[in-house]
Design a protein around this motif. Structure first.
Motif, PDB file in Angstrom:
ATOM      1  N   PRO A   1     -30.552 120.215  81.160  1.00 24.73           N
ATOM      2  CA  PRO A   1     -29.876 119.210  81.978  1.00 24.73           C
ATOM      3  C   PRO A   1     -28.469 118.939  81.447  1.00 24.73           C
ATOM      4  CG  PRO A   1     -32.103 118.519  81.472  1.00 24.73           C
ATOM      5  CD  PRO A   1     -31.837 119.750  80.645  1.00 24.73           C
ATOM      6  N   SER A   2     -27.598 118.564  82.344  1.00 29.48           N
ATOM      7  CA  SER A   2     -26.228 118.243  81.976  1.00 29.48           C
ATOM      8  C   SER A   2     -26.218 117.197  80.859  1.00 29.48           C
ATOM      9  CB  SER A   2     -25.525 117.705  83.225  1.00 29.48           C
ATOM     10  OG  SER A   2     -24.223 117.313  82.923  1.00 29.48           O
ATOM     11  N   GLY A   3     -25.425 117.430  79.817  1.00 29.66           N
ATOM     12  CA  GLY A   3     -25.266 116.460  78.734  1.00 29.66           C
ATOM     13  C   GLY A   3     -26.164 116.705  77.539  1.00 29.66           C
TER      14      GLY A   3
ATOM     15  N   LEU B   1     -24.396 111.534  77.797  1.00 28.97           N
ATOM     16  CA  LEU B   1     -23.587 111.615  79.028  1.00 28.97           C
ATOM     17  C   LEU B   1     -22.561 110.491  79.055  1.00 28.97           C
ATOM     18  CD1 LEU B   1     -26.292 112.561  81.704  1.00 28.97           C
ATOM     19  CD2 LEU B   1     -24.211 113.849  81.211  1.00 28.97           C
ATOM     20  N   GLN B   2     -22.998 109.285  78.627  1.00 30.24           N
ATOM     21  CA  GLN B   2     -22.064 108.146  78.638  1.00 30.24           C
ATOM     22  C   GLN B   2     -20.956 108.356  77.612  1.00 30.24           C
ATOM     23  OE1 GLN B   2     -25.002 105.086  78.038  1.00 30.24           O
ATOM     24  NE2 GLN B   2     -25.251 104.696  80.228  1.00 30.24           N
TER      25      GLN B   2
ATOM     26  N   ILE C   1     -23.459 109.808  86.580  1.00 31.43           N
ATOM     27  CA  ILE C   1     -24.409 109.935  85.454  1.00 31.43           C
ATOM     28  C   ILE C   1     -25.825 109.632  85.949  1.00 31.43           C
ATOM     29  CG2 ILE C   1     -25.153 108.862  83.267  1.00 31.43           C
ATOM     30  CD1 ILE C   1     -22.193 108.703  82.488  1.00 31.43           C
ATOM     31  N   ALA C   2     -25.954 108.598  86.786  1.00 31.41           N
ATOM     32  CA  ALA C   2     -27.282 108.252  87.324  1.00 31.41           C
ATOM     33  C   ALA C   2     -27.835 109.432  88.117  1.00 31.41           C
ATOM     34  CB  ALA C   2     -27.179 107.005  88.195  1.00 31.41           C
ATOM     35  N   GLY C   3     -26.977 110.080  88.919  1.00 28.47           N
ATOM     36  CA  GLY C   3     -27.396 111.250  89.711  1.00 28.47           C
ATOM     37  C   GLY C   3     -27.824 112.390  88.800  1.00 28.47           C
TER      38      GLY C   3
ATOM     39  N   VAL D   1     -31.555 114.386  88.498  1.00 30.71           N
ATOM     40  CA  VAL D   1     -31.709 115.848  88.513  1.00 30.71           C
ATOM     41  C   VAL D   1     -32.330 116.318  87.187  1.00 30.71           C
ATOM     42  CG1 VAL D   1     -30.449 118.046  88.641  1.00 30.71           C
ATOM     43  CG2 VAL D   1     -29.808 116.166  90.152  1.00 30.71           C
ATOM     44  N   ALA D   2     -31.950 115.670  86.072  1.00 29.95           N
ATOM     45  CA  ALA D   2     -32.463 116.073  84.752  1.00 29.95           C
ATOM     46  C   ALA D   2     -33.984 116.030  84.713  1.00 29.95           C
ATOM     47  CB  ALA D   2     -31.889 115.166  83.659  1.00 29.95           C
TER      48      ALA D   2
END
Ligand code: ADP
Ligand code: 5GP
Length: 209
Positions: A16-18, A137-138, A148-150, A154-155
């Motif tokens: 996942p991103s981050g 992410l933050q 970030i919530a999105g 997805v994560a």
């Protein structure tokens, strides 16, 4: 068996991103200058500091769709509302030249690569926890709170896909995670499918005894 001894190996990294894919891959590349990193194409806007051709090839939607139609992508996917894709030509050239290649792509793209090229090694990077992922992410400060919530929604879906990957690394302590990644690459080179040409002469010599 397909002849794999003389070609490079393809490593597909997803997370996942981050979680830290970019950080891990950069660290690995700093100690191994023979690794080829596939620079993806994307329709998302560049982040501050990102460089065209190093981080991504930034395309318009029209350019991206034109490249899909021309069959220029080994895989492509719609991720976080944007298109992302891996150009086919450089990967084929590097592998034929015997060079190892790393892809940083999402789970949809990883499935496509596994179908198109089954010898690819798939590696999934886990965060220590969802809370740590949110904090990373933050702290990166590259997405709005809404984005970030999105990405966290997805994560959760992406994390459910970790089970079919060949390898799992938990990116908690960065040094340990980099060492795990380097160990996986090294071990993959020892797999039988990639070493057959070294074993065959021994088998022949034994048959002469
Ligand atoms: P990705 O490429 O997976 O989206 P990044 O490599 O951009 O993730 O990392 C996201 C943030 O987390 C960055 O600010 C990075 O410095 C930080 N980070 C990465 N790995 C670690 C780690 N092991 N411990 C603490 N922070 C990390
Ligand atoms: P980011 O926008 O944070 O750089 O990347 C978002 C997501 O897109 C990440 O999961 C990343 O792995 C994925 N991604 C990056 N390049 C590609 C690509 O070429 N193909 C696919 N399928 N996903 C990609």
């Amino acid at each position: 068996m397909r002849k794999l001894d003389n070609i490079g190996q393809l490593f597909v990294i997803s997370a996942p991103s981050g979680v830290g894919k970019t950080t891990l891959i950069r660290r690995l590349q700093s100690s191994r200058n023979d690794l080829c990193f596939s620079v993806s194409a994307t329709t998302r806007a560049p982040r501050p500091g990102e460089i065209e051709g190093r981080d991504y090839c930034f395309l318009s939607r029209e350019e991206f769709v034109r490249d899909i139609r021309a069959d220029r992508f080994l895989e492509w996917a719609h991720v976080h509302g944007e298109y992302y894709g891996t150009a086919r030509a450089p990967i084929e050239t590097w592998l034929q030249e015997g060079q190892d290649v790393i892809l940083d792509i999402d789970v949809q793209g990883a499935r496509q690569v596994r179908c198109a090229f089954p010898p690819a090694h798939t590696i999934f990077i886990l965060p220590p926890s969802i809370d740590t992922l949110r904090e990373r992410l933050q702290a990166r400060r590259t997405e709005s709170a809404e984005k970030i919530a999105g990405r966290l929604i997805v994560a959760r879906k992406e994390l459910a896909e970790a089970a079919w990957y060949d390898f799992i690394i938990v990116n908690d302590d960065l040094e340990e995670a980099v060492a795990d990644l380097a160990a996986i690459l090294r071990a993959c080179h020892c797999k039988m499918a990639f070493q057959a040409s070294k074993v065959r002469p021994f088998l022949r010599s034994i048959s002469d005894i």
